[in-house]
Design a protein around this motif. Structure first.
Motif, PDB file in Angstrom:
ATOM      1  N   LYS A 265      56.946  12.195  42.858  1.00 58.86           N
ATOM      2  CA  LYS A 265      56.905  12.644  44.251  1.00 58.86           C
ATOM      3  C   LYS A 265      57.062  11.421  45.145  1.00 58.86           C
ATOM      4  N   VAL A 266      57.997  11.483  46.053  1.00 62.75           N
ATOM      5  CA  VAL A 266      58.169  10.452  47.065  1.00 62.75           C
ATOM      6  C   VAL A 266      57.787  11.058  48.397  1.00 62.75           C
ATOM      7  N   ALA A 267      56.876  10.418  49.099  1.00 59.92           N
ATOM      8  CA  ALA A 267      56.413  10.933  50.386  1.00 59.92           C
ATOM      9  C   ALA A 267      56.541   9.850  51.437  1.00 59.92           C
TER      10      ALA A 267
ATOM     11  N   TYR B 295      42.282  11.605  37.642  1.00 59.86           N
ATOM     12  CA  TYR B 295      42.179  10.152  37.666  1.00 59.86           C
ATOM     13  C   TYR B 295      43.360   9.586  38.454  1.00 59.86           C
ATOM     14  N   GLN B 296      43.159   8.411  39.006  1.00 56.62           N
ATOM     15  CA  GLN B 296      44.224   7.671  39.682  1.00 56.62           C
ATOM     16  C   GLN B 296      44.482   6.400  38.879  1.00 56.62           C
ATOM     17  N   GLN B 297      45.734   6.152  38.547  1.00 53.31           N
ATOM     18  CA  GLN B 297      46.076   4.954  37.783  1.00 53.31           C
ATOM     19  C   GLN B 297      47.109   4.135  38.539  1.00 53.31           C
TER      20      GLN B 297
ATOM     21  N   SER C  76      49.913   5.155  46.636  1.00 56.67           N
ATOM     22  CA  SER C  76      50.946   5.118  45.599  1.00 56.67           C
ATOM     23  C   SER C  76      50.313   4.771  44.256  1.00 56.67           C
ATOM     24  N   ALA C  77      50.495   5.647  43.282  1.00 51.93           N
ATOM     25  CA  ALA C  77      49.870   5.497  41.971  1.00 51.93           C
ATOM     26  C   ALA C  77      50.339   6.657  41.095  1.00 51.93           C
ATOM     27  N   VAL C  78      49.914   6.632  39.842  1.00 46.88           N
ATOM     28  CA  VAL C  78      50.088   7.798  38.966  1.00 46.88           C
ATOM     29  C   VAL C  78      48.779   8.577  38.993  1.00 46.88           C
TER      30      VAL C  78
ATOM     31  N   ARG D 148      53.748  10.677  39.343  1.00 49.54           N
ATOM     32  CA  ARG D 148      53.917   9.357  39.962  1.00 49.54           C
ATOM     33  C   ARG D 148      54.216   9.558  41.440  1.00 49.54           C
ATOM     34  N   LEU D 149      53.289   9.154  42.280  1.00 48.21           N
ATOM     35  CA  LEU D 149      53.434   9.289  43.733  1.00 48.21           C
ATOM     36  C   LEU D 149      53.825   7.952  44.327  1.00 48.21           C
TER      37      LEU D 149
END
Lengths: 116, 113
Positions: free
Chosen positions: A11-13, A35-37, A87-89, A112-113
């Protein structure tokens, strides 16, 4: 067999945009985790559901982050007014052993953001 | 100081080598210890878990926990190129509703043919 699935995979925002990330856990799994990675880091806990109840949201970094699991199966992680540091997975995991002495969590592939 | 410390590497070994991966943790309340493997652009997958001090073996993998020194290890025997991945240690406790895992940074491993 069906594992944990997440959508979208990428995802691109634009900064300031709201995003919604979806997790489909393994059928019948009671517990669900987000979770955020960040790149080059280990996962960081965000929140935990047991069925539809959100039992721990201590890891959510700000009130822009919101998670729900209204029917105890699919979960959505929503991020409002995205910032570049978001921005992270984003990883979702599910587990079926309520009350087990350990916590074997099965992970999805992640979303993946990227926030521009 | 992070609750779980893990050297990120990278670690590069020849095929067939014995690999040793390690983590330390600071919270004596942690009760169970896990090793996950993560391939690029994939979610982590559980390799080993232990719930007490001592060794646990599964095929080419051995997990070791020393609660007195708060030190956990994963050994990989006869390493293969397919073992090339990031290895993450994770730990947690079951106090109350606490089910979250606390993770190390992950160690990147490359096994060269």
């Amino acid at each position: 067999g069906a594992g944990v699935s997440q959508s979208p995979r990428y995802k691109v925002a634009k900064r300031g945009q709201d995003v919604a990330l979806r997790c489909d856990p393994i059928s019948g799994h009671v517990s669900l985790f987000w979770y955020q990675q960040a790149l080059g880091q280990g996962p960081e806990f965000l929140t935990y559901f047991q069925n539809e109840a959100q039992l721990d949201k201590s890891g959510l970094p700000s009130d822009r982050f919101f998670a729900e699991r209204p029917e105890g199966s699919v979960s959505t992680l929503k991020i409002q007014r995205t910032q570049q540091e978001d921005s992270a997975v984003y990883l979702c995991a599910s587990s079926f052993r309520r009350g087990a002495p350990y916590n074997e969590q099965f992970f999805g592939p992640g979303t993946r953001l990227t926030v521009l | 100081q992070k609750e779980v410390e893990q050297d990120p590497g990278p670690l590069s070994v020849p095929e067939g080598a014995i690999v040793s991966l390690n983590c330390t943790y600071s919270n004596s309340a942690f009760q169970y210890f896990m090793w996950y493997r993560q391939y690029s652009r994939k979610g982590p997958e559980l390799l080993m878990y232990t719930y007490s001090s001592g060794n646990k073996e599964d095929g080419r993998f051995t997990a070791q926990v020393d609660k007195s020194s708060k030190y956990i290890s994963l050994f990989i025997r006869d390493s293969q190129p397919s073992d090339s991945a990031t290895y993450l240690c994770a730990t947690g406790s079951n106090a109350g509703n606490n089910r979250k895992l606390i993770w190390g940074l992950g160690t990147s491993l490359a096994v060269n043919p």
